[in-house]
Design a protein around this motif. Sequence first.
Motif, PDB file in Angstrom:
ATOM      1  N   LYS A   1      20.838  -5.569 -35.974  1.00 31.23           N
ATOM      2  CA  LYS A   1      20.316  -4.269 -36.787  1.00 31.23           C
ATOM      3  C   LYS A   1      18.876  -4.075 -36.664  1.00 31.23           C
ATOM      4  N   ASP A   2      18.639  -3.186 -37.393  1.00 28.77           N
ATOM      5  CA  ASP A   2      16.976  -2.974 -37.652  1.00 28.77           C
ATOM      6  C   ASP A   2      16.366  -3.270 -38.794  1.00 28.77           C
TER       7      ASP A   2
ATOM      8  N   PHE B   1      20.518  -1.543 -41.381  1.00 28.77           N
ATOM      9  CA  PHE B   1      19.576  -2.270 -41.699  1.00 28.77           C
ATOM     10  C   PHE B   1      19.617  -3.691 -42.060  1.00 28.77           C
ATOM     11  N   THR B   2      18.640  -4.619 -42.120  1.00 26.63           N
ATOM     12  CA  THR B   2      18.571  -5.961 -42.447  1.00 26.63           C
ATOM     13  C   THR B   2      17.117  -6.161 -42.793  1.00 26.63           C
TER      14      THR B   2
ATOM     15  N   ASP C   1      19.619 -13.362 -43.573  1.00 27.85           N
ATOM     16  CA  ASP C   1      20.577 -12.164 -44.049  1.00 27.85           C
ATOM     17  C   ASP C   1      22.034 -12.270 -43.191  1.00 27.85           C
ATOM     18  N   PRO C   2      23.284 -12.661 -43.974  1.00 30.12           N
ATOM     19  CA  PRO C   2      24.466 -12.787 -43.156  1.00 30.12           C
ATOM     20  C   PRO C   2      24.828 -11.570 -42.314  1.00 30.12           C
ATOM     21  N   GLN C   3      24.273 -10.313 -42.733  1.00 31.35           N
ATOM     22  CA  GLN C   3      24.822  -9.120 -42.165  1.00 31.35           C
ATOM     23  C   GLN C   3      23.908  -8.591 -41.197  1.00 31.35           C
ATOM     24  N   MET C   4      23.139  -9.403 -40.456  1.00 29.03           N
ATOM     25  CA  MET C   4      22.041  -9.274 -39.602  1.00 29.03           C
ATOM     26  C   MET C   4      22.479  -8.581 -38.192  1.00 29.03           C
ATOM     27  N   ALA C   5      23.600  -8.996 -37.836  1.00 30.03           N
ATOM     28  CA  ALA C   5      24.047  -8.661 -36.602  1.00 30.03           C
ATOM     29  C   ALA C   5      24.706  -7.225 -36.393  1.00 30.03           C
TER      30      ALA C   5
ATOM     31  N   LYS D   1      23.664   1.025 -30.585  1.00 28.88           N
ATOM     32  CA  LYS D   1      23.362   2.289 -30.401  1.00 28.88           C
ATOM     33  C   LYS D   1      22.866   2.739 -32.102  1.00 28.88           C
ATOM     34  N   SER D   2      22.125   3.869 -32.154  1.00 30.87           N
ATOM     35  CA  SER D   2      21.855   4.346 -33.568  1.00 30.87           C
ATOM     36  C   SER D   2      22.973   4.835 -34.186  1.00 30.87           C
ATOM     37  N   VAL D   3      23.494   4.366 -35.514  1.00 29.57           N
ATOM     38  CA  VAL D   3      24.397   4.663 -36.282  1.00 29.57           C
ATOM     39  C   VAL D   3      24.212   5.741 -37.362  1.00 29.57           C
TER      40      VAL D   3
END
Length: 628
Positions: free
Chosen positions: A220-221, A295-296, A304-308, A314-316
């Motif tokens: 993620k960004d 985002f992360t 951050d466990p949700q970085m992937a 692509k952009s969501v």
Amino acid sequence: MVNRPLPVELLAPARDADTGIAAINAGADAVYIGAARFGAREAAGNPLEDIERLIAYAHRYWARVYVTVNTLLYDEELDEARSLIWKLYEIGADALIIQDIGLLELDLPPLALFASTQMHNHTPERVRFLEQAGFSRVILARELTLEQIRQIRAQTSIELEGFIHGALCVSYSGQCYLSYALGGRSGNRGQCAQPCRRLYSLYGADGQAVVQNRYLLSLKDLNLSDHLQDLLEAGITSFKIEGRLKDRAYVMNVVAAYRQRLDALLDGERFRKASSGDSRVDFSPDLRKTFNRGFTTYFLKGRDPQMASPFTPKSVGEPLGKVVKVWKDGCVLEDGAPEVHAGDGICYLDGDNVLQGTVVLKVQGNRLWLEKMEGLQRGALMFRNHDRLFLQQLEKSRTERKIAVQFTLREDPQGMLLRAEDEDGNFAESVWHGKITPALNPDRMLETFQRQISSLGGTEFTCGGIRVLLATVPFLPVQAINSLRREVVERLRAERLRNFPRMARQRAEDGVRFPAERLSFEGNVLNRLARQFYLRHGVREIESAAEAGLDMRGRKVMTTRFCLRYQLGACPKQKNPVRLPEPLYLEDELGNRLSLRFRCAECVMEIYYEGNARVKEVSDDILYRKGK
């Protein structure tokens, strides 16, 4: 001794001069832009005349322009790079962002040097060495934690620049050779083909797929908008937005959003804004409404466990909420969803977790009529990746930036004097020479003074107040007042340029030793001057850079703190970890095979290039048919 507040810089990307000007108008204190050659984004080069135009505009606001010459250089390119750098100095560039240490061996102009994040600036020892070697600023590695930044700050005094927003390289910057290994396009030469955004399948030692066809190396960004105070306290004074390939709308939106947040933290006592003027933004910035992959915070406050972002590179965009009903022509969003309009672009993951996109044709409350609905299911999370009205607003925006000026009108032995003083303490004066006669209508004359002096039109200035220090209100023709105003404004502009705070090149210390005696190919030594530099600073053994033509098969092509073991719940430090059939390897759609190794004590994953499995199969088949 009086402690002056530290200047804090909001630093924006500029794909070209016009984007850089838009960034400055939106509130950037500085922009960074690629030169025509040798930039780490080869597709974002700019001619000297465009960079010069951007510099002239930026310097009006005491904003700065940094130019990237941050690729590794071959020997035959060194003279051209030197010539380019001298030209950048001559047109007024404020600093140079470099990666190739060999440039320090050249006869360079007295430009401030910034150490690119491509130099892998991740430890106090490396940062301290760069400070002693003559750099004015270090751009820190993205994957650092707050505590690591604090440690670097405690052991160095050099300016620290940190990324706060934008795309993330999954590898340590400057330490990724995957693109070069797979296709000869080197990220360290500005040619990265972004193989980390490809589909991969993960296999175990038994040859069975653990995960198939997912974007397993895509992140993620970065978004650290809620952590600016923490970064300030840790020692960051330049806040960098990533995105030299991003468009004007993205840059304006992101800069304006961070300008508002950063201004709320600058108290004028410890910290102050690094440039002049206030931006007048005619839209409400929203980081979710322009390009983002979600985002992360990455590693800033721990992993951050949700970085992937395994389902799409692509952009969501902006989350809209869940789909609560689907019918043949559209869907219904849950209550509380943001307002959607016809013409918006939306996306969602279908039942196979493949990103699908469509356009909104019609809206009635939470009911959306859609152009197509491939794989749309009840419960899907909907995103808007094209907000038509918001982007139109950005396109039409007349955002401007103004420097407040106080005017004083008083009598002078030669006539009438107008003084202008800006918010930085610069001032200029202009005198109208003529005989002073009292005004027949003093009140109306005072109104005329106020109106004409404050009429600053399309200049970078705005009237912050007018003092009229006159015993008797004189009569002055409107043309005379306008002439006084124009002249004093031109003189003030010239005075500001004369007093522009230039950055100085730091003097290198003698006898400084690099914190290692051996450099592998990851030292990125591609030319004779880089080798000469390191030998002068105590390095005894130097392997040439990958780009010298190394065969990368069997070599490490990426080091990353992102860990697939962790993402799959198989980290030994996790509770009840999943057991995977290790060793593990990745394979892309073209058959390129990457083996994974884990340095768990350091929480690091390494990726090695093992060649192309399909090429080997073809080769074996040819040998078999030839009877060998």
